[in-house]
Design a protein around this motif. Structure first.
Motif, PDB file in Angstrom:
ATOM      1  N   LEU A  50      40.667  48.616  37.369  1.00 38.12           N
ATOM      2  CA  LEU A  50      40.283  48.167  35.532  1.00 38.12           C
ATOM      3  C   LEU A  50      38.596  46.594  36.476  1.00 38.12           C
ATOM      4  O   LEU A  50      38.439  46.652  35.958  1.00 38.12           O
ATOM      5  N   ILE A  51      39.161  46.818  38.010  1.00 36.41           N
ATOM      6  CA  ILE A  51      38.934  45.657  38.023  1.00 36.41           C
ATOM      7  C   ILE A  51      37.343  46.265  38.680  1.00 36.41           C
ATOM      8  O   ILE A  51      35.880  45.233  39.215  1.00 36.41           O
ATOM      9  N   SER A  60      34.409  46.324  44.899  1.00 37.08           N
ATOM     10  CA  SER A  60      35.720  45.870  44.054  1.00 37.08           C
ATOM     11  C   SER A  60      37.057  45.821  44.780  1.00 37.08           C
ATOM     12  O   SER A  60      37.636  45.663  45.098  1.00 37.08           O
ATOM     13  N   GLU A  61      36.597  47.018  46.184  1.00 36.71           N
ATOM     14  CA  GLU A  61      37.599  47.050  46.991  1.00 36.71           C
ATOM     15  C   GLU A  61      37.721  45.648  48.002  1.00 36.71           C
ATOM     16  O   GLU A  61      39.039  45.376  48.157  1.00 36.71           O
ATOM     17  N   THR A  91      33.184  39.150  43.460  1.00 38.39           N
ATOM     18  CA  THR A  91      32.988  40.270  43.994  1.00 38.39           C
ATOM     19  C   THR A  91      32.380  41.531  43.251  1.00 38.39           C
ATOM     20  O   THR A  91      31.670  42.542  42.852  1.00 38.39           O
ATOM     21  N   VAL A  92      33.497  41.095  41.740  1.00 36.00           N
ATOM     22  CA  VAL A  92      32.723  42.028  40.864  1.00 36.00           C
ATOM     23  C   VAL A  92      32.247  41.740  39.666  1.00 36.00           C
ATOM     24  O   VAL A  92      32.067  40.275  39.507  1.00 36.00           O
ATOM     25  N   THR A  93      32.041  42.655  38.686  1.00 37.15           N
ATOM     26  CA  THR A  93      31.272  42.247  37.652  1.00 37.15           C
ATOM     27  C   THR A  93      31.755  41.406  36.862  1.00 37.15           C
ATOM     28  O   THR A  93      32.914  41.901  36.957  1.00 37.15           O
ATOM     29  N   HIS A  94      31.800  40.377  35.382  1.00 36.41           N
ATOM     30  CA  HIS A  94      32.833  40.370  35.005  1.00 36.41           C
ATOM     31  C   HIS A  94      33.507  39.619  34.928  1.00 36.41           C
ATOM     32  O   HIS A  94      34.795  40.208  34.350  1.00 36.41           O
ATOM     33  N   PRO A  95      34.238  38.548  36.342  1.00 41.30           N
ATOM     34  CA  PRO A  95      34.624  37.901  36.631  1.00 41.30           C
ATOM     35  C   PRO A  95      36.077  37.336  35.939  1.00 41.30           C
ATOM     36  O   PRO A  95      37.401  37.871  35.754  1.00 41.30           O
TER      37      PRO A  95
END
Length: 251
Positions: A50-51, A60-61, A91-95
């Protein structure tokens, strides 16, 4: 009513072998086997899938490890708020969106199953398991397939990400208008029946690595590609014989 099966016209002759068998042989020669004896649990893979959308794997990791460290057990995600989850998704997009989706989806699974667990999907037909997973907020066809294939469930399903979709379109394996849902369906029709879940897992990582390193989105080095003879896109980018192939200076 019987669904219409779209026929893909391959641009090159793959011989008597299935197209994906030829691709796999070439990529295995380049990268070697891509097998993994250790897998995440289905809930862990659910969170990771999902993330990870539209995010580099390394980033993402980091977020996944942060979530797993803070929310022990992962059931706590469903009992938290998006505001509590958000700091761990830096660190992910669209948090913000993913934090809300994660909390809602985990809470829904807990409401249905009593806890955050997905082991019941091991006994379901793959299509039914895919449909079930896509009911959860934030889970599309790519994420659903990743949960089933990459986790300890080890289901026989192929994961199409953006690198593989690009590869498939350029090589004529997928129709040019294919979104992830359509690309997944078309690729599954090309998988040899004898291939098992580990074969599909391996093919994914072979094609993904090739897409990241060679068949890149911008300026792919088609002149050095070991699969260019099978690729209409690559052939079209090759200089005509007899033409000057030296790089030109920009004016």
């Amino acid at each position: 009513m019987t669904p219409v099966i779209e026929q893909i016209q391959f641009g090159f002759d793959f011989g008597e072998q299935p197209p994906l068998a030829v691709v796999r042989q070439r990529l295995l020669a380049a990268y070697g086997p891509q097998r993994d004896s250790r897998r995440h649990t289905p809930p862990e893979q659910f969170v990771k899938a999902l993330i990870s959308a539209e995010t580099f794997d390394s980033e993402s990791e980091k977020a996944f490890r942060a979530l797993r460290e803070h929310f022990r057990p992962l059931d706590r995600l469903g009992q938290s708020t998006a505001q509590e989850v958000l700091p761990h998704l830096a660190t992910v997009t669209h948090p913000e969106r993913k934090a809300e989706q994660l909390v809602r989806s985990v809470a829904r699974i807990i409401a249905e199953r009593g806890r955050f667990e997905l082991s019941f999907l091991a006994a379901w037909p793959v299509d039914a398991a895919m449909a079930k997973l896509k009911q959860y907020d934030g889970i599309g066809p790519k994420c659903a397939a990743a949960i089933l294939s990459f986790s300890a469930l080890r289901r026989r399903i192929f994961v199409v990400d953006r690198h593989i979709k690009r590869f498939g379109i350029r090589f004529g394996l997928l129709s040019e208008d294919a979104g992830f849902e359509k690309a997944h369906q078309q690729m599954m029709r090309l998988i040899p029946p004898a291939w098992d879940a580990d074969d599909l897992y391996e093919l994914h990582w072979l094609m993904k690595r090739f897409g990241q390193e060679v068949c890149t989105n911008q300026r792919p080095p088609c002149e050095r590609c070991g699969l260019a003879d099978l690729c209409a896109f690559g052939q079209a980018r090759q200089p005509a014989k007899g033409n000057d192939t030296k790089p030109r200076r920009r004016g």
